[in-house]
Scaffold this active site. Sequence first.
Site, PDB file in Angstrom:
ATOM      1  N   ASP A 284       0.841  -1.196   0.000  1.00  0.00           N
ATOM      2  CA  ASP A 284       0.000   0.000   0.000  1.00  0.00           C
ATOM      3  C   ASP A 284       0.875   1.245   0.000  1.00  0.00           C
ATOM      4  OD1 ASP A 284      -2.339   1.556   0.152  1.00  0.00           O
ATOM      5  OD2 ASP A 284      -2.224   1.640   2.340  1.00  0.00           O
TER       6      ASP A 284
ATOM      7  N   GLY B 153      -7.505   1.482   6.934  1.00  0.00           N
ATOM      8  CA  GLY B 153      -6.281   1.418   7.716  1.00  0.00           C
ATOM      9  C   GLY B 153      -6.461   1.947   9.120  1.00  0.00           C
TER      10      GLY B 153
END
Length: 277
Positions: A81, A228
């Site tokens: 990511d 997240g």
Amino acid sequence: MLVNLKYVLDLAEKGNFAIPAFNVYNMETVMGIIKAAEETKAPVIIQNYSRLVTNEEGYYLAPIVLAAAEKASVPVCFHLDHGASEEAVVRSLRFGATGIMIDKSLLPFEENVAATKSVVELCKAVGVEVEGEIGHVGTAANGDEQTTEYTTVEEAKTFVENTGVVALAIAVGTAHGRYKKAPRIAIDRIAEIHDAVDASLVLHGGSGIPDEEIKASIKAGIRKINFGTDICFSFLDKVFETSRDVYAIDLFMKDAIENVKEFAIKKIKLLGAENRI
């Protein structure tokens, strides 16, 4: 089972839902996500943030993710990511990542295209697909979710055609972190870009977006949504609640794992990813 990025994105495009992409930070967050995915029969993406890959944590965390993915009864993509550098990309590939994101969105458009294309070519040599990003997906703490500088259709089309990415993160009003107030998502812009490009659209900053906005963005064409910050809170909130009288760490962590699982289940169902296997 461990699968590549395009495999799960194709499932989402065919089924008109979005793949939940969960950032993980330790064994317990991995366990919670895998338990949720298996319980709901959902394909998922497990992500490592670029910082973890270039620091020592990634060396220890990657084998845990791979073992969990290979053992899982559902498709799991292991993804980098916000890859900040070629170093992060190469390390992730060596660690076994089956999807890569390179984020050069702060560069001028032409430089972003060139840098992203270079990573696509590198990853192509080992059969790994790439996610890119254009437009500014900023930080909620700075109020960036109020930006009106959305990704244009022309930019998205040019970027995809000239880089070869299979996934594209676009700026449509979201930001990373917890929002000061609910963001305004440019749903019409998502639909316009979805109709124009041959790549799966990604929504970053999924933590804290109202459910109805999430559903509308998926209907418009979003196929991957990142979570997240809320993963961290789901884990830490339970850790802080757990009695210090429980000092065996494996026992201490059981409720935190369960809390991550329950959070992930809610997002899997919200994104329409449940019972897709």
